[in-house]
Design a protein around this motif. Sequence first.
Motif, short mmCIF file in Angstrom:
data_model
loop_
_atom_site.label_atom_id
_atom_site.label_comp_id
_atom_site.label_asym_id
_atom_site.label_seq_id
_atom_site.Cartn_x
_atom_site.Cartn_y
_atom_site.Cartn_z
N LYS A 182 0.83 -1.20 0.00
CA LYS A 182 0.00 0.00 0.00
C LYS A 182 0.86 1.25 0.00
O LYS A 182 1.77 1.39 0.81
N PRO A 183 0.59 2.19 -0.91
CA PRO A 183 1.34 3.45 -0.90
C PRO A 183 0.88 4.34 0.25
O PRO A 183 -0.25 4.23 0.72
N VAL B 220 3.25 18.35 5.43
CA VAL B 220 4.18 17.34 5.95
C VAL B 220 5.33 17.19 4.98
O VAL B 220 5.14 17.12 3.76
N ASP B 221 6.55 17.17 5.51
CA ASP B 221 7.76 17.04 4.70
C ASP B 221 8.43 15.72 5.06
O ASP B 221 8.74 15.49 6.23
N ALA B 222 8.65 14.85 4.07
CA ALA B 222 9.29 13.55 4.32
C ALA B 222 10.58 13.45 3.51
O ALA B 222 10.62 13.80 2.34
N ILE C 259 4.75 7.85 -0.77
CA ILE C 259 5.89 7.02 -0.34
C ILE C 259 5.54 5.57 -0.63
O ILE C 259 4.46 5.10 -0.27
N THR C 260 6.47 4.86 -1.28
CA THR C 260 6.29 3.43 -1.49
C THR C 260 7.48 2.69 -0.88
O THR C 260 8.61 3.18 -0.92
N VAL C 261 7.19 1.53 -0.30
CA VAL C 261 8.22 0.69 0.31
C VAL C 261 8.30 -0.58 -0.52
O VAL C 261 7.29 -1.22 -0.79
N THR D 125 8.13 -1.98 7.96
CA THR D 125 8.68 -0.68 7.57
C THR D 125 7.58 0.25 7.09
O THR D 125 7.53 1.42 7.45
N ARG D 126 6.68 -0.27 6.28
CA ARG D 126 5.57 0.55 5.78
C ARG D 126 4.70 1.03 6.93
O ARG D 126 4.30 2.19 6.97
N SER D 127 4.40 0.18 7.89
CA SER D 127 3.58 0.56 9.03
C SER D 127 4.25 1.62 9.90
O SER D 127 3.61 2.56 10.36
N LEU D 128 5.55 1.47 10.11
CA LEU D 128 6.28 2.46 10.90
C LEU D 128 6.26 3.83 10.24
O LEU D 128 6.04 4.85 10.91
#
Length: 182
Positions: free
Chosen positions: A7-8, A15-17, A50-52, A68-71
């Motif tokens: 899931k993306p 928000v800045d990532a 964001i994609t993992v 990682t995606r959940s975090l």
Amino acid sequence: MSRIGRKPINIPAGVDAKFENGVMTVKGPKGTLTQKVHKNMIIKIENGVITVERPNDDKENRSLHGLTRSLIANMIEGVTNGFKKQLEVNGVGYRVQKKGKDLVMNLGFSHQVIVSDTDDITIEAPTPNLIIISGADKQKVGQFAAEVREKRPPEPYKGKGIKYADEVIRRKEGKAGKGGKK
């Protein structure tokens, strides 16, 4: 393929990532959070999404993919809305109140139990039997709530103590049947 890992994650406005040198940094209205990401995970930030991804289907990479995606999703949720835990205080004479940055709790001990705010966690006591713990980091909020609950955990006979608002205490009957041996 991991359903959660695929899931993306949409980055909301404000928000800045950034992902640099294996560290994910997210800045938002509620603060800044950083998280070290395992070297095998591939993080891509494009067009506000964001994609993992993982390099292969090894067991370790599969388990790290969804984690990682959940975090990262929790970091984004934390800096936009924040996280909150509610604790209830039950018992005769048990009460809490906020004095400055300290939470003063009367929990049936001969002394008062005092817990202080930290720089990233805030405590509120709107009523004498309710504690609200809030902050941007989900793990820190949960850990802090668990530490406050640990001061006087709920007991199963009368239900006295500090419990989560959504927690159900399994009650025991006590010494009711006095039949015994003859």
